[in-house]
Design a protein around this motif. Structure first.
Motif, PDB file in Angstrom:
ATOM      1  N   ALA A  20       0.851  -1.196   0.000  1.00 47.99           N
ATOM      2  CA  ALA A  20       0.000   0.000   0.000  1.00 47.99           C
ATOM      3  C   ALA A  20       0.884   1.242   0.000  1.00 47.99           C
ATOM      4  CB  ALA A  20      -0.912  -0.007   1.215  1.00 47.99           C
ATOM      5  N   VAL A  21       0.548   2.174  -0.858  1.00 47.25           N
ATOM      6  CA  VAL A  21       1.261   3.456  -0.908  1.00 47.25           C
ATOM      7  C   VAL A  21       0.302   4.525  -0.394  1.00 47.25           C
ATOM      8  CG1 VAL A  21       2.445   5.149  -2.351  1.00 47.25           C
ATOM      9  CG2 VAL A  21       2.674   2.698  -2.844  1.00 47.25           C
ATOM     10  N   ILE A  22       0.668   5.140   0.723  1.00 47.71           N
ATOM     11  CA  ILE A  22      -0.196   6.095   1.421  1.00 47.71           C
ATOM     12  C   ILE A  22       0.396   7.498   1.290  1.00 47.71           C
ATOM     13  CG2 ILE A  22      -1.328   6.615   3.622  1.00 47.71           C
ATOM     14  CD1 ILE A  22      -1.877   3.793   2.492  1.00 47.71           C
ATOM     15  N   GLU A  23      -0.458   8.458   0.980  1.00 48.74           N
ATOM     16  CA  GLU A  23      -0.017   9.867   0.933  1.00 48.74           C
ATOM     17  C   GLU A  23      -0.866  10.685   1.887  1.00 48.74           C
ATOM     18  OE1 GLU A  23       1.573  11.852  -2.540  1.00 48.74           O
ATOM     19  OE2 GLU A  23       0.828  10.180  -3.764  1.00 48.74           O
ATOM     20  N   LEU A  24      -0.199  11.357   2.822  1.00 50.43           N
ATOM     21  CA  LEU A  24      -0.864  12.241   3.779  1.00 50.43           C
ATOM     22  C   LEU A  24      -0.636  13.677   3.342  1.00 50.43           C
ATOM     23  CD1 LEU A  24       0.423  10.623   7.098  1.00 50.43           C
ATOM     24  CD2 LEU A  24      -1.770  10.219   6.020  1.00 50.43           C
TER      25      LEU A  24
END
Length: 381
Positions: free
Chosen positions: A245-249
């Motif tokens: 999973a690639v998460i961007e905040l």
């Protein structure tokens, strides 16, 4: 701020006596390639680094090499221990590695401090909570009046001690079974689902990076997510698509997530059919089946002599062989026979064979048994 979330590496795992180390080394290199392409700020590894509390030397060396490659890239790495890990062994040297940006959860002692990171949107607080059981927490709160009975109680108490600032973006890394998640055969299962943790305990977090469940999935909302294993570890996962999973905040409340698929060196597949169908060259030619890890179910009514040996000459990584036919599908209850004294030994054996196999003996089998019984009676005289 971008993170790659993964979990459940299970380094050193064996499946049906096949070592997965070569497959694991290959997939970790694939993950490095994804990291180089995505260019994240940090890497999250949400537990079960190893498959056993005392992992083989080769597994430790493999993880050491992976962590070194991440450190070379000046990435922040956040690692927690899972239920398969020894938290003490995983935590060894963690305070020294902190200086290199490799952050490893310590043995749970009732306190989980935030690792704070700033970007253009403000502060991100990362909390690393390793796998805990009610017993781990109960001994730490004898004087607080808290009653810790369930896994939900334990995790809720641990979170209550974190002093979370809700104005910031808060990320929790933990390794638990959240109620409603879908398990598979390769996971450790507690009797009666006693290890369930209610998702409501995670309300204060902007993202919860979970480990423990082997299939990638979300739990109630996009912000509570299992990344799943990087490889298939049981045939119940044969149809799964593995990923990280690639998460961007971005600013508070703005989170995006995508899955980046992982392609294994050798897949895990299930095949079903007659022996003749599965051994025809057109069936497997120009495919990867000969080198895949396979579970074959033969539908022949008669057992094939030395089926495993013969099939492995084609399917080189055959792990499991079953039959699905009238005999295996029929569950008869074998009880006492009321008219046993009026039946011959051959008739009795024929009835038993029918109950066991859901089909009558062939003429050849009947003649063999008749001859065998006659010889036994001759010897008995």
């Amino acid at each position: 701020m971008k993170f790659v979330h993964m979990s459940d590496l299970h380094l050193g795992k064996r499946i049906n006596e096949y070592s997965m180390l070569d497959e694991q080394e290959y997939i970790l290199k694939e993950i490095i390639n994804i990291i180089d392409k995505e260019k994240p700020y940090g890497i999250i590894i949400a537990g079960d680094i190893y498959d056993k509390a005392v992992p083989p030397v080769e597994a430790v060396q493999l993880f050491d090499d992976f962590i070194f490659r991440l450190a070379e890239r000046k990435l922040k790495v956040f690692v927690i221990s899972g239920n398969h890990d020894s938290p003490e062994r995983v935590a060894f040297g963690s305070r020294i590695m902190d200086y290199s940006g490799i952050h490893i959860s310590k043995v749970y002692d009732g306190k989980v401090s935030a690792l704070s990171i700033d970007d253009e949107y403000g502060t991100v607080n990362i909390y690393m909570l390793p796998f805990i059981k009610p017993a781990n927490v109960r001994r730490l709160c004898d004087n607080t009046g808290e009653e810790i009975v369930t896994y939900t109680d334990a995790v809720k108490f641990a979170i209550s001690q974190m002093n979370i600032n809700s104005a910031n973006r808060n990320v929790l890394i933990t390794h638990q079974f959240v109620t409603g998640a879908q398990r598979c055969e390769s996971e450790a299962i507690s009797v009666g689902g006693s290890d369930n943790v209610d998702a409501s305990v995670f309300e204060q977090f902007d993202y919860v990076a979970l480990g423990h469940i082997h299939s990638p999935q979300i739990c109630g909302s996009d912000k509570i997510r299992y990344s799943g294993t990087p490889l298939k570890y049981s045939f119940s996962e044969a149809k799964d698509s593995k990923s990280v999973a690639v998460i961007e905040l971005a600013e508070k409340g703005n989170i995006s997530c995508k899955k980046v698929e992982l392609m294994p060196k050798h897949d895990m597949v299930e095949l079903k059919g007659t022996y003749n169908e599965l051994t025809l060259k057109p069936f497997y030619d120009n495919t990867t089946l000969q080198e895949d890890y396979t579970h074959i179910t033969l539908t022949d009514e008669e057992d094939i002599p030395d089926a495993i040996g013969k099939l492995r000459s084609i399917y080189h990584r055959l792990m499991k062989l079953d039959y699905d036919n009238k005999r295996t599908r029929f569950n008869a209850e074998i009880s006492g026979i009321s008219d046993a004294e009026s039946k011959s030994p051959l008739d009795l054996f024929s009835d038993f064979y029918m109950l066991q196999n859901n089909q009558a003996m062939s003429d050849e089998q009947t003649e063999f048994m008749k001859s065998l019984i006659e010889n036994i009676w001759e010897e008995a005289r």
